[in-house]
Scaffold this active site. Structure first.
Site, PDB file in Angstrom:
ATOM      1  N   ASP A  20      13.875  -2.025   9.738  1.00  0.00           N
ATOM      2  CA  ASP A  20      13.412  -3.181   8.965  1.00  0.00           C
ATOM      3  C   ASP A  20      13.622  -2.844   7.492  1.00  0.00           C
ATOM      4  O   ASP A  20      12.880  -2.048   6.914  1.00  0.00           O
ATOM      5  CB  ASP A  20      11.924  -3.459   9.243  1.00  0.00           C
ATOM      6  CG  ASP A  20      11.408  -4.678   8.486  1.00  0.00           C
ATOM      7  OD1 ASP A  20      11.984  -5.016   7.423  1.00  0.00           O
ATOM      8  OD2 ASP A  20      10.419  -5.286   8.953  1.00  0.00           O
ATOM      9  N   HIS A 135      -2.491  -7.325  -0.724  1.00  0.00           N
ATOM     10  CA  HIS A 135      -1.957  -8.571  -0.156  1.00  0.00           C
ATOM     11  C   HIS A 135      -2.742  -9.041   1.062  1.00  0.00           C
ATOM     12  O   HIS A 135      -2.567 -10.170   1.516  1.00  0.00           O
ATOM     13  CB  HIS A 135      -0.490  -8.400   0.252  1.00  0.00           C
ATOM     14  CG  HIS A 135       0.415  -8.077  -0.900  1.00  0.00           C
ATOM     15  ND1 HIS A 135       0.521  -8.889  -2.003  1.00  0.00           N
ATOM     16  CD2 HIS A 135       1.240  -7.023  -1.130  1.00  0.00           C
ATOM     17  CE1 HIS A 135       1.388  -8.351  -2.864  1.00  0.00           C
ATOM     18  NE2 HIS A 135       1.828  -7.214  -2.354  1.00  0.00           N
ATOM     19  N   ASP A 172       0.047  -3.565 -10.098  1.00  0.00           N
ATOM     20  CA  ASP A 172       1.158  -3.576  -9.135  1.00  0.00           C
ATOM     21  C   ASP A 172       2.099  -4.731  -9.520  1.00  0.00           C
ATOM     22  O   ASP A 172       1.670  -5.716 -10.120  1.00  0.00           O
ATOM     23  CB  ASP A 172       0.580  -3.802  -7.732  1.00  0.00           C
ATOM     24  CG  ASP A 172       1.626  -3.701  -6.627  1.00  0.00           C
ATOM     25  OD1 ASP A 172       1.649  -2.669  -5.939  1.00  0.00           O
ATOM     26  OD2 ASP A 172       2.397  -4.663  -6.437  1.00  0.00           O
ATOM     27  N   ASP A 265       4.990   0.100  -8.476  1.00  0.00           N
ATOM     28  CA  ASP A 265       6.271  -0.597  -8.360  1.00  0.00           C
ATOM     29  C   ASP A 265       6.550  -1.392  -9.635  1.00  0.00           C
ATOM     30  O   ASP A 265       7.608  -1.988  -9.800  1.00  0.00           O
ATOM     31  CB  ASP A 265       6.315  -1.499  -7.112  1.00  0.00           C
ATOM     32  CG  ASP A 265       5.023  -2.236  -6.863  1.00  0.00           C
ATOM     33  OD1 ASP A 265       4.182  -2.316  -7.786  1.00  0.00           O
ATOM     34  OD2 ASP A 265       4.838  -2.750  -5.739  1.00  0.00           O
ATOM     35  N   TYR A 305       7.596   2.539  -5.001  1.00  0.00           N
ATOM     36  CA  TYR A 305       8.561   2.914  -3.957  1.00  0.00           C
ATOM     37  C   TYR A 305       9.694   3.798  -4.438  1.00  0.00           C
ATOM     38  O   TYR A 305      10.529   4.204  -3.632  1.00  0.00           O
ATOM     39  CB  TYR A 305       9.075   1.634  -3.286  1.00  0.00           C
ATOM     40  CG  TYR A 305       7.909   0.773  -2.839  1.00  0.00           C
ATOM     41  CD1 TYR A 305       7.145   1.143  -1.731  1.00  0.00           C
ATOM     42  CD2 TYR A 305       7.504  -0.340  -3.576  1.00  0.00           C
ATOM     43  CE1 TYR A 305       6.022   0.403  -1.349  1.00  0.00           C
ATOM     44  CE2 TYR A 305       6.392  -1.085  -3.202  1.00  0.00           C
ATOM     45  CZ  TYR A 305       5.659  -0.709  -2.096  1.00  0.00           C
ATOM     46  OH  TYR A 305       4.550  -1.426  -1.731  1.00  0.00           O
TER      47      TYR A 305
END
Ligand code: X5A
Ligand code: ZN
Length: 665
Positions: A20, A135, A172, A265, A305
């Protein structure tokens, strides 16, 4: 008391089990890379290590529905096919048999941290956790997030610790829509999020991520969204967002606790964010947040990331939590037009709800003069990138080191009775007698032995700061000698290594007439008779009389100029009749640590011992006390500030607002 690091290695035990390309970036190495660099930089051993515990069902139930919690629990016993099928029901989510355990540990880690901070066991801390949380919603996973750790922590702080005002800062690069939904009608939680938005074309593609989503019902004004409509936002853009949006609102809100949804990020190199802020920026953001809520800051890892950028940004955050000075921000600090437009739009949307935004008439945005596309000055040639070869110069620069001594004081009387932090150095050594005398000679007030002795120590301290031996200092000055000592300190500084000196002179302290106005000294006088911009580098303004006036002076003038000037050293002098109460002086000194890599030398009249102690504490990294209830700036103070900002805007890019012509650098 200190900084906690909360972690549990079990949180590396969840990972993607199938192909994915969207989810593969959320990997266990994120935690191990961050931890390894914390160890390598010697930061981990300076923190108090807390082990994470699993959150209870009741704690998860503070935010999530029992059915959703039960569903996630069942994933423990699912096979790969079932996990993949369930994952497919959500947006950008994967489940693993260890997801439930890890996500409960993540929540428990944050609750441990909040307990430790709110019981006073520690000052602040970071929870290094995964999966992330911001989230996730009452009954849904989303964007790699399963349980909303930060939202649960806020609710827990309210219910278990009886807090009334909690600030959540979500730096973020994605909108934490989960947190927004959970608190959208709750005025006790102020939620601030900036996020890559691109006019709705970036994940999670929500209309309610825009600046005009401000909350519902009683919660109106307590949701603050700052959408970035272009990639490539950098240090100046983030700093401008803090100075112009987050901090004014946060001071007015006066939180009892700050929770940070600390996703990295938003840092340079990240494949999701595509932004340009360097790791040091997070030290500055953390330091700025630490002046709120008595320094009770709990940072919680969300995204991030690019392993190297993530690890460095985590280290910068922890360093700032530990009270170390933040490394100077590299590059020209010039916000881009698109960032300024976003900042203006959120200020406009929030203005009905915040007194601090009503103090000044917001400058109107003239659509014909703004250029919606194209940065004026990309930090990197070629625009945003996450190419390792281009990044490495930015991520490798290591010409900054923290001085061995954080704070030193020069006292004129024995200071045993003063409540100074215990590891503050008492400066006893002096500069050479002949040098001291030569510098003192032109000044009547410095000819006596006692004044000379003080000056000798002060000069030694100043040299120590410029040589990187000491980070910051405070010197008690003989009454009425402040202006002369400041004059000597400036000359000494300029004759040593300093390229640029920022002098913040409070009260009746006039700029020495024979100092060249050549851009090496920026002289800010607060407490002057009237607001005057004598030149680009010589500004004076009356002392604002209310909390609101003082805060807008700091956030709207002093810090933009100070960060724009990038001084080697900041001299803060409290002169005669400065009229500044201790908490104000402390806040000013605390924030002035930012622009010069922590190199601040404060001069305080020897009789003001409480002020001396207050400054020593903040320069040492402690949080300043609260300013008390927020009072709107007086019309005169607002006028002065507005006038000065307008005068100085052409030269000082951090003062600029959206929609105006951009001058040359
Ligand atoms: C926590 C976080 C990002 C999800 C991105 C999905 N989630 N494309 O950074
Ligand atoms: Zn994110």
């Amino acid at each position: 008391m200190g900084t906690a690091l909360v972690y549990h290695e079990d949180m590396t035990a969840t990972r993607l089990l199938w192909e994915d390309s969207e989810c593969e970036i959320e990997c266990p190495e994120r935690l191990t890379a961050a931890l390894a660099l914390l160890q390598q930089w010697g930061l981990e051993k300076r923190c108090l290590r807390l082990s994470a515990r699993e959150a209870s069902e009741a704690e998860l139930g503070l935010v999530h529905s029992p059915e959703y919690v039960a569903l996630v629990q069942r994933t423990q016993d699912m096979d790969k096919g079932e996990l993949q099928a369930l994952s497919g029901q959500y947006d950008a989510v994967y489940f693993h048999p260890n997801t439930f355990h890890c996500a409960r540990l993540a929540v428990g880690a944050v609750l441990q941290l909040v307990d430790a901070v709110l019981t006073g066991a520690i000052h602040n801390g970071l929870a290094l956790v995964r999966p992330p949380g911001h989230h996730s919603q009452r009954a849904a996973a989303s964007g790699f997030c399963v349980f909303n750790s930060v939202a649960i922590a806020a609710e827990y702080a309210k219910q278990k610790h009886g807090l009334h005002r909690i600030l959540i800062v979500d730096w973020d690069i994605h909108h934490g829509q989960g947190i927004q939904y959970i608190f959208e009608d709750d005025p006790s939680v102020l939620y601030f999020s900036w996020h890559r938005y691109e006019h709705g074309r970036f994940w999670p593609f929500l209309r309610e991520s825009d600046a005009d989503a401000v909350g519902q019902g009683l919660g109106r004004g307590f949701t603050v969204n700052l959408p970035w409509n272009q990639v490539g936002m950098g240090n100046a853009d983030y700093l401008a967002a803090f100075l112009n949006v987050l901090l004014p609102l946060a001071f007015e809100f006066d939180p009892e606790l700050v929770l940070v949804s600390a996703g990295f990020d938003s840092a340079i190199g990240d494949p999701e964010g595509q932004m340009q802020a360097t790791p040091e920026c997070f030290a500055h953001l953390t330091q700025l947040l630490s002046v709120l809520a008595g320094g009770r800051v709990c940072a919680v890892l969300e995204g991030g990331y690019h392993l190297e950028s993530l690890a460095q940004s985590v280290c910068m955050t922890v360093q700032a939590l530990l009270g170390d000075p933040a490394p100077p921000l590299p590059g020209l600090l010039m916000p881009c037009e698109s960032a300024l437009e976003s900042i203006q739009s959120v200020r406009a949307a929030q203005a009905p709800h915040w007194t601090c935004l009503q103090q000044d008439v917001p400058p109107t945005l003239n659509p014909s003069t703004c250029s919606p596309e194209g940065r004026s000055l990309p930090l990197l040639p070629g625009g945003p990138t996450h190419d390792a070869a281009v990044l490495s110069p930015l991520l490798d620069q290591k010409d900054w080191s923290t001085p061995p001594v954080r704070t030193a004081v020069v006292l004129t009387v024995p200071g045993a009775a003063l409540a100074l932090p215990s590891d503050v150095l008492h400066q006893e050594e002096s500069a050479l007698r002949e040098e001291t005398e030569a510098l003192a000679r032109p000044h009547e007030s410095l000819t006596q032995d006692k004044a000379l002795a003080t000056l000798g120590k002060l000069l030694f301290l100043l040299d120590g700061i410029l040589d990187g031996q000491v980070s910051s200092g405070i010197a008690a000055t003989p009454v009425l000698a402040a202006v002369d000592i400041l004059d000597v300190a400036i000359r000494r500084g300029l004759s040593r290594r300093a390229q640029r000196l920022l002098c913040v002179a409070l009260g009746q302290l006039d700029r020495p007439l024979d100092l060249a106005d050549d851009g090496r000294i920026l002289w800010l006088n607060i407490g002057g008779k009237e607001a005057t911009a004598w030149s680009t580098f010589h500004v004076s303004m009356p002392l604002p009389r209310t909390t609101g006036g003082f805060l807008s002076c700091i956030l709207g003038l002093v810090l933009p100029l100070a960060y724009g000037f990038q001084p080697d050293l900041v001299l803060v002098a409290l002169g005669p009749a400065h009229g500044l109460q201790d908490p104000y002086a402390a806040l000013l000194a605390a924030v002035l640590r930012g622009p010069a890599g922590g190199r601040v030398l404060a001069l305080v009249e020897e009789e003001s011992t409480s002020q001396l102690v207050a400054l020593a504490q903040v320069l040492h990294g402690e949080a300043p006390p609260s300013l008390g209830p927020f009072l709107m700036a007086s019309p005169e103070d607002s006028q002065s500030l507005k006038y000065l900002r307008a005068q100085l805007q052409p030269q000082w890019k951090l003062l600029q607002v959206a929609g105006e012509a951009r001058g040359e650098v």
